[in-house]
Design an enzyme around this catalytic site. Structure first.
Site, PDB file in Angstrom:
ATOM      1  N   ARG A 331      24.917  13.474 -62.587  1.00 34.57           N
ATOM      2  CA  ARG A 331      24.766  12.558 -63.716  1.00 34.57           C
ATOM      3  C   ARG A 331      23.789  13.388 -64.719  1.00 34.57           C
ATOM      4  O   ARG A 331      22.696  13.371 -64.496  1.00 34.57           O
ATOM      5  CB  ARG A 331      24.076  11.307 -63.192  1.00 34.57           C
ATOM      6  CG  ARG A 331      23.928   9.932 -64.225  1.00 34.57           C
ATOM      7  CD  ARG A 331      23.275   9.235 -63.688  1.00 34.57           C
ATOM      8  NE  ARG A 331      21.570   9.538 -63.686  1.00 34.57           N
ATOM      9  CZ  ARG A 331      20.681   9.166 -63.066  1.00 34.57           C
ATOM     10  NH1 ARG A 331      21.063   8.391 -61.816  1.00 34.57           N
ATOM     11  NH2 ARG A 331      19.574   9.565 -63.235  1.00 34.57           N
ATOM     12  N   HIS A 335      20.330   6.795 -65.573  1.00 31.26           N
ATOM     13  CA  HIS A 335      21.283   5.929 -64.722  1.00 31.26           C
ATOM     14  C   HIS A 335      21.642   4.850 -65.796  1.00 31.26           C
ATOM     15  O   HIS A 335      22.874   4.565 -65.749  1.00 31.26           O
ATOM     16  CB  HIS A 335      20.066   5.467 -63.664  1.00 31.26           C
ATOM     17  CG  HIS A 335      21.168   4.198 -62.879  1.00 31.26           C
ATOM     18  ND1 HIS A 335      21.993   4.670 -62.139  1.00 31.26           N
ATOM     19  CD2 HIS A 335      20.723   2.757 -63.146  1.00 31.26           C
ATOM     20  CE1 HIS A 335      22.469   3.461 -61.700  1.00 31.26           C
ATOM     21  NE2 HIS A 335      21.736   2.410 -62.271  1.00 31.26           N
ATOM     22  N   TYR A 344      11.456  11.744 -62.448  1.00 32.81           N
ATOM     23  CA  TYR A 344      11.900  12.095 -60.839  1.00 32.81           C
ATOM     24  C   TYR A 344      12.752  13.302 -60.577  1.00 32.81           C
ATOM     25  O   TYR A 344      13.106  13.462 -59.453  1.00 32.81           O
ATOM     26  CB  TYR A 344      12.376  10.800 -60.235  1.00 32.81           C
ATOM     27  CG  TYR A 344      13.724  10.242 -60.767  1.00 32.81           C
ATOM     28  CD1 TYR A 344      14.845  10.886 -60.775  1.00 32.81           C
ATOM     29  CD2 TYR A 344      13.692   8.994 -61.581  1.00 32.81           C
ATOM     30  CE1 TYR A 344      16.195  10.329 -61.440  1.00 32.81           C
ATOM     31  CE2 TYR A 344      14.772   8.712 -62.232  1.00 32.81           C
ATOM     32  CZ  TYR A 344      15.844   9.190 -62.332  1.00 32.81           C
ATOM     33  OH  TYR A 344      17.211   8.676 -62.858  1.00 32.81           O
TER      34      TYR A 344
END
Length: 446
Positions: A331, A335, A344
């Protein structure tokens, strides 16, 4: 007697109790003398207590320690012997005896078509992201980086197959001839999905994580009972693979030999949770426990994804039951537009995956094979910009929904409670008009 006995036992704390631990710590300065006087049993108990406490502390530290993101997470290269790949990140075609036949009939036109699909899907996705940033959409889930996984699998389906997506399968929707602007109504808040699922055999987007795998399995069981020559494919992510709904769908699909393909897009991150925090084995190996095959395919290789999905769908149609396909991809973006992936994961991790970009990979192959000239790419760029303009125009022209439409399709034949709620809502809406009229009249009188 019972009360007295209990009171008598109170001071006798176990060696692992808080009092016992404090006492041992207080005596640590005189440990040699104390140990010399202690009985063997007491010394063993104290040692065991210390060892147990140390183990518990170590376990707690291990459980709360965050995994390092970045260069260490380099799995998924061609070095993985279980990773099915037909096109390297550099665009070089590699042979695979088991799957070459599934793409052997692709013509240069077909290859250019796959490239066009990915480019236009990415352009649509970028425009939708921009529209959300401009306040035109409430939210958007980007597919950036996952184009090959979606276009390859989507083009493997037949018109009579049925697709159950999540909320990110914009490329699959494109392959099923769903107008991309229809995908945006839900994210703008004007409908619950802007297309008829049965027109394209493409179900409405599912927001609840993993539940669509149950819908797909049930539908596939019905297909088998009907004796139809078609298959079902269910999309979900690596995060959804931890849901109980997915496990239950695996169980029912296996036991009833349902003609369904479970297509997991492992994009490495379930929002902010990396895959290695969710499973101790590669995701595709989970299928073994349910009695059906699982395969891992390079999710950035559109040819490999096309071949593997064709194989899995043919198995389903021929009565061989379910298959789990793990498309190993990445990805590239957030998100959703409410997420900040920089909190993160590191930029160098993304950079490593950018080198495996699915679109650049196929373009390199097309150019090296003389299957596409510069004119083709220039025309596609113009088409891409035209699509972006159309998406903007359609979204901004979407009509506001009728606020009472929410009551129309709750029950097939109506319901007294819904009628009551409709009346209450109508009165609530009317109160605004009344207040507005009163305020206007008061102002006019002044």
């Amino acid at each position: 007697m019972t009360v007295e006995s209990t009171a008598a036992r109170k001071p006798r704390r176990s060696a692992g109790s808080k009092t016992g631990t404090t006492r041992t710590t207080a005596q640590s300065a005189d440990a040699p003398a104390a140990d010399a006087q202690a009985t063997p049993a007491k010394r063993v108990t104290a040692t065991a207590t210390k060892t147990t406490a140390a183990k518990r502390a170590a376990t707690k530290r291990a459980a709360t320690k965050k995994p390092a993101a970045g260069p260490a997470r380099t799995a998924g290269t061609g070095a993985d012997p279980d990773l099915i790949q037909l096109l390297t990140p550099e665009g070089r075609r590699v042979k695979n005896a088991a799957y070459d036949s599934y793409v052997a009939d692709l013509t240069p036109d077909d290859l250019r078509g796959l490239y066009r699909d990915m480019v236009l899907t990415r352009r649509f996705d970028a425009e939708a992201t921009a529209l959300q940033r401009q306040g035109e959409l409430g939210l958007w889930a980007s597919l950036l980086g996952q184009e090959a996984a979606q276009i390859g699998s989507g083009r493997a389906t037949r018109p009579d197959d049925y697709v159950f997506p999540t909320y990110r399968e914009h490329g699959v929707a494109w392959c099923r001839d769903v107008d991309p602007t229809n995908l945006l109504g839900m994210f703008r808040g004007v409908n619950h999905g802007g297309w008829d699922p049965n027109t394209n055999n493409f179900h409405l987007y599912t927001i609840v994580i993993g539940s669509q795998t149950l819908h797909a399995t049930g539908y596939a069981m019905g297909v088998a009972k009907d004796g139809a020559d078609s298959a079902v494919i269910a999309y979900f992510g690596d995060g959804a693979s931890s849901q109980g709904d997915v496990a239950e769908s695996f169980t029912f699909a296996s036991v009833y030999n349902a003609p369904v393909v479970f297509f997991c897009q492992n994009n490495q991150w379930a929002i902010s949770e990396p895959t290695e925090r969710q499973t101790r084995v590669p995701l595709y190996q989970r299928a073994q426990g349910y009695g059906f095959p699982g395969v891992r395919v390079d999710g950035n290789d559109v040819l490999a994804v096309l071949a593997v999905t064709k194989w899995a769908l043919e198995r389903a149609r021929s009565g061989e039951g379910p298959t789990l396909v793990e498309a190993y991809t990445y990805r590239m973006g957030a998100h959703t537009t409410s997420d900040d992936p920089t909190r993160y994961r590191h930029d160098d991790e993304r950079a490593a995956w950018e080198a495996k970009d699915p679109i650049a990979r196929l373009r390199a192959y097309l150019e090296a094979s003389n299957h596409a000239e510069e004119g083709f790419f220039a025309e596609l760029e113009a088409e891409s910009e035209s699509l972006g303009r159309r998406v903007r125009e359609v979204v901004r022209a979407m009509p506001e929904p009728d606020p009472f439409a929410i009551f129309e399709h709750t029950y097939a034949d109506g319901h007294a409670l819904v009628d009551e709620e409709r009346a209450q809502f109508a009165a609530y809406q009317a109160s605004f008009a009344t207040a507005s009229d009163s305020g206007f009249a008061a102002g006019a009188g002044a």
